[in-house]
Write a protein that holds these residues in place. Structure first.
Motif, short mmCIF file in Angstrom:
data_model
loop_
_atom_site.label_atom_id
_atom_site.label_comp_id
_atom_site.label_asym_id
_atom_site.label_seq_id
_atom_site.Cartn_x
_atom_site.Cartn_y
_atom_site.Cartn_z
N VAL A 50 0.82 -1.22 0.00
CA VAL A 50 0.00 0.00 0.00
C VAL A 50 0.86 1.27 0.00
O VAL A 50 0.40 2.32 -0.43
N GLY A 51 2.11 1.16 0.44
CA GLY A 51 2.94 2.35 0.56
C GLY A 51 2.44 3.27 1.65
O GLY A 51 2.45 4.50 1.50
N MET A 52 2.04 2.71 2.76
CA MET A 52 1.33 3.44 3.80
C MET A 52 2.17 3.56 5.07
O MET A 52 2.91 2.64 5.43
N SER A 53 2.07 4.67 5.74
CA SER A 53 2.70 4.84 7.04
C SER A 53 1.62 4.87 8.10
O SER A 53 0.57 5.47 7.90
N ILE A 54 1.86 4.19 9.21
CA ILE A 54 0.91 4.22 10.33
C ILE A 54 1.66 4.66 11.57
O ILE A 54 2.83 4.36 11.74
N PRO A 55 1.00 5.41 12.45
CA PRO A 55 1.70 5.90 13.65
C PRO A 55 1.98 4.77 14.64
O PRO A 55 1.23 3.80 14.73
N ARG A 56 3.08 4.93 15.36
CA ARG A 56 3.45 3.98 16.41
C ARG A 56 3.28 4.66 17.77
O ARG A 56 3.51 5.87 17.89
N PRO A 57 2.91 3.92 18.80
CA PRO A 57 2.84 4.53 20.14
C PRO A 57 4.23 4.85 20.65
O PRO A 57 5.23 4.28 20.21
N LEU A 58 4.30 5.75 21.63
CA LEU A 58 5.58 6.20 22.15
C LEU A 58 6.41 5.06 22.72
O LEU A 58 7.64 5.05 22.61
N GLY A 59 5.75 4.09 23.34
CA GLY A 59 6.47 2.98 23.96
C GLY A 59 7.00 1.96 22.97
O GLY A 59 7.68 1.01 23.36
N GLU A 60 6.71 2.16 21.69
CA GLU A 60 7.20 1.24 20.66
C GLU A 60 7.97 2.01 19.59
O GLU A 60 7.96 1.66 18.41
N GLY A 61 8.65 3.08 20.01
CA GLY A 61 9.50 3.84 19.10
C GLY A 61 8.78 4.86 18.26
O GLY A 61 9.34 5.39 17.30
N GLY A 62 7.52 5.16 18.59
CA GLY A 62 6.75 6.12 17.82
C GLY A 62 7.09 7.55 18.17
O GLY A 62 7.82 7.83 19.13
N SER A 63 6.55 8.47 17.39
CA SER A 63 6.78 9.90 17.60
C SER A 63 5.47 10.64 17.45
O SER A 63 4.58 10.22 16.70
N LEU A 64 5.36 11.77 18.15
CA LEU A 64 4.16 12.59 18.02
C LEU A 64 4.21 13.45 16.75
O LEU A 64 3.19 14.03 16.37
N ASP A 65 5.36 13.53 16.12
CA ASP A 65 5.50 14.25 14.85
C ASP A 65 5.28 13.26 13.71
O ASP A 65 6.22 12.79 13.06
N PHE A 66 4.03 12.93 13.49
CA PHE A 66 3.68 11.89 12.51
C PHE A 66 3.04 12.53 11.29
O PHE A 66 2.22 13.46 11.40
N LEU A 67 3.41 12.05 10.13
CA LEU A 67 2.82 12.53 8.88
C LEU A 67 2.25 11.32 8.13
O LEU A 67 2.99 10.41 7.76
#
Length: 593
Positions: A50-67
């Motif tokens: 799909v070429g898709m990005s999905i947000p990750r939670p902070l405790g799993e290496g995610g960031s609040l600066d998500f696009l």
């Protein structure tokens, strides 16, 4: 001596210390395997296809600066259809019991199959669930993890030659340790092992080994993926003036939780009744969920990253490719997630219902938090506490596991300060959902569990007192004639009768066989020193006395005086009434709720 024999020879605490460590290792390794299997499937389907990005939670290496991006957005339904097809092929070819949400299957194994789980369920559940979630299906990873850990625990019990009772405990410990490990919530997972089996009870025997297993599993899993709580640490302060607002949230969460339960099993029944190949049903479910994801990609997979963005009020990142305004989207998301989950799992797909429940509760809490913010901006400067309490109250009520879910979400968000409000909200939600549960294999209490049937059947006689029986006025005086005593026994179809003195004091028992052909006073033929019971004695004790005296009645004596006799027929009637009363208790409790 084999390892199993050595374990069985150990005292309870020592045995379950060893088994708890083993089950914890199982939970840690199976959680890691499943975690990375999902990531691999997400790369294949969502990133590559799909070429898709999905947000990750902070405790799993995610960031609040998500696009958000989706290069081939139109392929979202295709991805989910392929995932449903592969999952259905695996499940219905090799292990049909691996369909649906795995926690319920593990609960069913505990109650109805002595903890037995077929070994082939383990790899089938792992792969099918990883494909379902990794392709974008709306499902959680806790259910499959619970079934994986429970299944391996069942196999381990068989290999060690443990008893059916220990195998059931191993399955329950596996459920709690597996969920507590993959959520990084060891305390909540340990309590969940005892609470999730029943709607109104606890399996207290599994708490001790679950604490050990969850601690070991969490240590292994966290050593690889990190120990940061999944949703980071909430730092806001608790305001007691918001307690009425949390109560309102609990009321609404209970109603939506009831909708979640009813719609899930309604769609599941519809798919099961449909005259279609079982291989085709997850494909249809995936297609339906995929169309919903075109409107709102937030409903895809577990949705943890979207929950985190909502908690930190990054509303601009919660997107919709369509022209749906953000406020409308936020209002729709709890219900779109319910429908997407119903279609993904209810059609026969493989995945858990816990994570979707938290997503639904989080966005419901966010919606109410926004409303409260506009109505009371000084009192509610942030929606974050309502997002967290929404997760707790909705799924705690829907799963009939308020205590463990309360602890788990607190561990996942680091929000210990919100406990008073969360406790009120989840208690109200629990009441609103009544006797309904997202886990259909739960039973009301231990008494209704086939796993404890023998225990309660044996002990019921011990709980009924002689005072609950009708007492009959059957007796003869020591100075009565043998002829009178024989006449009374013949009229009442008795082979023996109690003998008392002139003051009502109990002397003993006169037997018909000893009186026939004799003359004189009955007292001369009475057998003295026979056992008796009192009003506070149990029917079990009364039964033992009847066996010793070879009678179908027992003398009831208090302070040396005969109060009457309890007949076997009257004891049976008291037993029947008590059994009927206990049978009515779950129904009455459900009506009261």
């Amino acid at each position: 001596m084999s390892i199993g024999e050595r374990l069985n020879s150990l005292p309870y605490l020592e045995k379950w210390l060893v088994l708890g460590v083993i089950l914890g290792i199982v939970a840690g390794l199976s959680s890691l395997t499943f975690y990375f299997a999902i990531k691999a499937m997400e790369y294949v389907f969502l990133t590559h296809l799909v070429g898709m990005s999905i947000p990750r939670p902070l405790g799993e290496g995610g960031s609040l600066d998500f696009l958000f991006r989706a290069g081939r957005y139109y392929l979202i339904p295709v991805s989910m259809v392929i995932g449903g097809a592969i999952s259905g092929l695996l499940v219905y070819t090799f292990a049909p019991e691996a369909e649906g949400h795995g926690t319920d299957a593990a609960i069913s194994a505990f109650h109805y199959r002595q903890g037995k789980v077929r070994w082939r369920v383990i790899p089938v559940k792992l792969i099918a669930s990883a494909v379902t979630i990794g392709s974008g299906g709306s499902a959680g990873r806790e259910g499959p993890t619970a079934q994986l850990s429970a299944g391996i625990g069942s196999m381990m019990a068989d290999l060690l030659g443990l008893s059916p009772e220990d195998r059931r405990k191993a399955v329950a410990v596996g459920i709690g340790a597996g969920i507590g490990t993959i959520f990084k919530t060891p305390i909540g997972g340990a309590i969940l092992a005892a609470e999730i089996l029943y709607r109104r009870d606890l399996e207290t025997d599994v708490i001790y080994p679950s604490i050990i297993a969850a601690a070991v599993g969490y240590s292994i899993f966290g050593s690889v993926v990190g120990f940061t709580p999944i949703f980071g640490n909430y730092l806001g302060a608790f305001n007691p003036f918001r307690l009425p607002l949390y109560a309102v949230l609990g009321l609404v969460a209970g109603g939506v939780g009831l909708l979640y339960i009813k719609s899930f099993y309604g769609i599941q029944r519809a798919f099961r009744k449909a005259a279609l190949s079982p291989y085709l049903k997850p494909v249809i479910g995936g297609a339906g969920a995929g169309l919903i994801a075109l409107l709102a990609p937030e409903v895809m997979a577990t949705g943890y990253g979207w929950i985190n963005l909502l908690e930190y009020e990054r509303l601009g990142e919660i997107v919709s490719i369509t022209a749906v305004p953000i406020v409308v989207l936020l209002l729709l998301l709890p219900f779109l997630k319910i429908l997407a989950t119903d279609l993904t799992i209810g059609s026969g797909g493989s995945g858990g219902v816990f994570a979707p429940g938290m997503f639904i509760g989080a966005f419901l809490g966010g919606d109410l938090g926004l409303l409260f913010h506009y109505l009371f901006p000084q009192l509610v400067p942030s929606i974050a506490p309502f997002v967290i309490v929404g997760m707790i109250s909705l799924f705690g009520g829907a799963a009939k596991a308020p205590l463990s879910v309360l602890i788990m979400v607190t561990e996942m968000t680091g929000s210990l300060q919100l406990l008073p409000g969360a406790m009120i909200a989840v208690a109200i939600s629990y009441i609103v959902t009544g006797n309904n549960s997202i886990y259909s294999s739960q039973v009301p209490t231990r008494r209704e569990s086939p796993a404890h049937a023998d225990e309660y059947e044996r002990s019921m006689l011990a709980t009924i007192k002689v005072a609950q029986c009708k007492l009959r006025d059957l007796k003869v005086y020591a100075y009565s004639s043998v002829e009178d005593a024989v006449s009374i026994m013949t009229q009442n179809n008795l082979l023996s009768i109690p003998v008392i003195d002139g003051n009502g004091g109990f002397i003993g028992i006169a037997y018909l066989k000893d009186l026939l052909g004799k003359v004189g006073a009955v007292g001369a033929f009475a057998v003295r020193g026979v056992p008796t019971v009192g009003l506070r004695s149990s029917l079990e004790e009364a039964w033992e006395v009847m066996a010793k005296t070879k009678s179908r009645w027992v003398p009831v004596v208090e302070g040396g005086r005969l109060l009457g006799v309890a007949m076997m027929d009257d004891m049976v009637e008291a037993y029947r009434k008590e059994a009927e009363r206990l049978k009515q208790m779950p129904r009455q409790a459900g009506e009261a709720a």
